[in-house]
Scaffold this motif. Structure first.
Motif, PDB file in Angstrom:
ATOM      1  N   ASP A  49       0.826  -1.214   0.000  1.00  0.00           N
ATOM      2  CA  ASP A  49       0.000   0.000   0.000  1.00  0.00           C
ATOM      3  C   ASP A  49       0.857   1.260   0.000  1.00  0.00           C
ATOM      4  N   LEU A  50       2.120   1.129   0.412  1.00  0.00           N
ATOM      5  CA  LEU A  50       3.035   2.270   0.392  1.00  0.00           C
ATOM      6  C   LEU A  50       3.469   2.545  -1.047  1.00  0.00           C
ATOM      7  N   GLU A  51       3.521   3.805  -1.392  1.00  0.00           N
ATOM      8  CA  GLU A  51       3.947   4.179  -2.739  1.00  0.00           C
ATOM      9  C   GLU A  51       5.404   3.776  -2.955  1.00  0.00           C
ATOM     10  N   ASN A  52       5.707   3.247  -4.122  1.00  0.00           N
ATOM     11  CA  ASN A  52       7.056   2.868  -4.558  1.00  0.00           C
ATOM     12  C   ASN A  52       7.576   1.542  -4.017  1.00  0.00           C
ATOM     13  N   VAL A  53       6.759   0.775  -3.286  1.00  0.00           N
ATOM     14  CA  VAL A  53       7.177  -0.564  -2.872  1.00  0.00           C
ATOM     15  C   VAL A  53       6.859  -1.513  -4.028  1.00  0.00           C
ATOM     16  N   THR A  54       7.899  -2.242  -4.495  1.00  0.00           N
ATOM     17  CA  THR A  54       7.716  -3.138  -5.646  1.00  0.00           C
ATOM     18  C   THR A  54       7.953  -4.606  -5.309  1.00  0.00           C
ATOM     19  N   GLY A  55       8.416  -4.902  -4.092  1.00  0.00           N
ATOM     20  CA  GLY A  55       8.643  -6.281  -3.700  1.00  0.00           C
ATOM     21  C   GLY A  55       8.742  -6.411  -2.197  1.00  0.00           C
ATOM     22  N   VAL A  56       8.251  -7.535  -1.672  1.00  0.00           N
ATOM     23  CA  VAL A  56       8.315  -7.825  -0.237  1.00  0.00           C
ATOM     24  C   VAL A  56       8.709  -9.290  -0.089  1.00  0.00           C
ATOM     25  N   PHE A  57       9.719  -9.530   0.724  1.00  0.00           N
ATOM     26  CA  PHE A  57      10.205 -10.877   0.995  1.00  0.00           C
ATOM     27  C   PHE A  57      10.242 -11.045   2.507  1.00  0.00           C
ATOM     28  N   VAL A  58       9.602 -12.090   3.031  1.00  0.00           N
ATOM     29  CA  VAL A  58       9.531 -12.299   4.475  1.00  0.00           C
ATOM     30  C   VAL A  58      10.328 -13.542   4.841  1.00  0.00           C
ATOM     31  N   GLY A  59      11.240 -13.379   5.789  1.00  0.00           N
ATOM     32  CA  GLY A  59      12.007 -14.486   6.335  1.00  0.00           C
ATOM     33  C   GLY A  59      11.607 -14.710   7.784  1.00  0.00           C
ATOM     34  N   THR A  60      12.352 -15.503   8.486  1.00  0.00           N
ATOM     35  CA  THR A  60      12.025 -15.844   9.864  1.00  0.00           C
ATOM     36  C   THR A  60      11.888 -14.613  10.750  1.00  0.00           C
ATOM     37  N   ASN A  61      12.877 -13.730  10.705  1.00  0.00           N
ATOM     38  CA  ASN A  61      12.832 -12.544  11.557  1.00  0.00           C
ATOM     39  C   ASN A  61      13.208 -11.271  10.800  1.00  0.00           C
ATOM     40  N   PHE A  62      12.934 -11.258   9.518  1.00  0.00           N
ATOM     41  CA  PHE A  62      13.225 -10.058   8.732  1.00  0.00           C
ATOM     42  C   PHE A  62      12.261  -9.936   7.565  1.00  0.00           C
ATOM     43  N   VAL A  63      12.165  -8.702   7.080  1.00  0.00           N
ATOM     44  CA  VAL A  63      11.388  -8.399   5.886  1.00  0.00           C
ATOM     45  C   VAL A  63      12.300  -7.612   4.964  1.00  0.00           C
ATOM     46  N   THR A  64      12.424  -8.063   3.739  1.00  0.00           N
ATOM     47  CA  THR A  64      13.204  -7.349   2.743  1.00  0.00           C
ATOM     48  C   THR A  64      12.224  -6.623   1.839  1.00  0.00           C
ATOM     49  N   TRP A  73      15.367   5.871  -0.313  1.00  0.00           N
ATOM     50  CA  TRP A  73      15.164   5.279   1.001  1.00  0.00           C
ATOM     51  C   TRP A  73      14.984   6.320   2.094  1.00  0.00           C
ATOM     52  N   GLU A  74      15.521   7.518   1.916  1.00  0.00           N
ATOM     53  CA  GLU A  74      15.368   8.557   2.941  1.00  0.00           C
ATOM     54  C   GLU A  74      13.890   8.845   3.206  1.00  0.00           C
ATOM     55  N   GLN A  75      13.073   8.769   2.170  1.00  0.00           N
ATOM     56  CA  GLN A  75      11.642   9.025   2.333  1.00  0.00           C
ATOM     57  C   GLN A  75      10.825   7.758   2.557  1.00  0.00           C
ATOM     58  N   LEU A  76      11.337   6.611   2.183  1.00  0.00           N
ATOM     59  CA  LEU A  76      10.536   5.393   2.253  1.00  0.00           C
ATOM     60  C   LEU A  76      10.808   4.541   3.492  1.00  0.00           C
ATOM     61  N   SER A  77      12.009   4.595   4.048  1.00  0.00           N
ATOM     62  CA  SER A  77      12.334   3.671   5.144  1.00  0.00           C
ATOM     63  C   SER A  77      11.490   3.908   6.390  1.00  0.00           C
ATOM     64  N   GLU A  78      11.214   5.144   6.744  1.00  0.00           N
ATOM     65  CA  GLU A  78      10.402   5.397   7.940  1.00  0.00           C
ATOM     66  C   GLU A  78       8.964   4.890   7.779  1.00  0.00           C
ATOM     67  N   PRO A  79       8.293   5.159   6.648  1.00  0.00           N
ATOM     68  CA  PRO A  79       6.961   4.568   6.468  1.00  0.00           C
ATOM     69  C   PRO A  79       6.976   3.032   6.484  1.00  0.00           C
ATOM     70  N   VAL A  80       8.024   2.414   5.953  1.00  0.00           N
ATOM     71  CA  VAL A  80       8.120   0.954   5.993  1.00  0.00           C
ATOM     72  C   VAL A  80       8.220   0.484   7.440  1.00  0.00           C
TER      73      VAL A  80
END
Length: 184
Positions: A49-64, A73-80
């Protein structure tokens, strides 16, 4: 529980790994390359739902998370981070079992395939997970090993080098029958 999230760079400049201090997925991984696929994961759907996110990968204890080329990333990392924290805090299912990719054996396999999977699972996959991705076995036929690259690895500029110089070289050391490693 206080949810801590730390962003970490990956070899792919369009992908960041967000490490979380709790288990997100009991086993396997889940890779979502578009919003339609993310319908199987409330967590991935909210990130898409966040603008400019094109892929999501979920591992055991992380999300890529992968962003579009023109985003920064300066504008996107905080909303993520905020989306991750809110979704995890809300509780409930983050990723459905049907969308998780598990590498458990799926039937009869040759001795060569068993050796290949052992090297992948014990040596290569843990190293690749540190960079926010995953490599899973697809097939072995006439000396050719075919692998799936997921998460940060799937569109990484150095993916070919990782496959040829790293994975292929290591597999050839352990399994002399391997002639080449290719990506699906």
């Amino acid at each position: 529980m206080n949810i801590e999230i730390a962003a970490q760079t990956t070899p792919n400049p369009n992908t960041l790994k967000f490490i979380v201090n709790q288990i997100l997925l009991d086993n396997g991984t889940a890779d979502f390359t578009n919003k339609a696929e993310a319908s199987e994961s409330p967590l991935a759907a909210k990130l898409f739902d966040l603008e400019n996110v094109t892929g999501v990968f979920v591992g055991t204890n992380f999300v890529t998370v992968t962003k579009s080329e023109n985003a920064n990333w300066e504008q996107l990392s905080e909303p993520v981070i905020n989306t991750l924290r809110a979704t995890i805090t809300a509780g409930g299912t983050l990723v459905t079992a049907s969308s998780a990719h598990n590498t458990a054996n799926s039937g009869a396999e040759s001795e060569i395939e068993t050796k290949i999977k052992q090297v992948l699972d014990q040596e290569i996959r843990p190293a690749v997970a540190m960079d926010g991705g995953d490599i899973t076995f697809h097939s072995y036929n006439d000396g050719i090993v075919t692998l799936h690259l997921r998460g940060a690895c799937s569109q990484c500029p150095s993916a070919t080098m990782t496959l040829k110089m790293g994975v292929e070289a290591r597999l050839k050391e352990v399994v002399p029958e391997v002639k080449e490693v290719v990506q699906i």
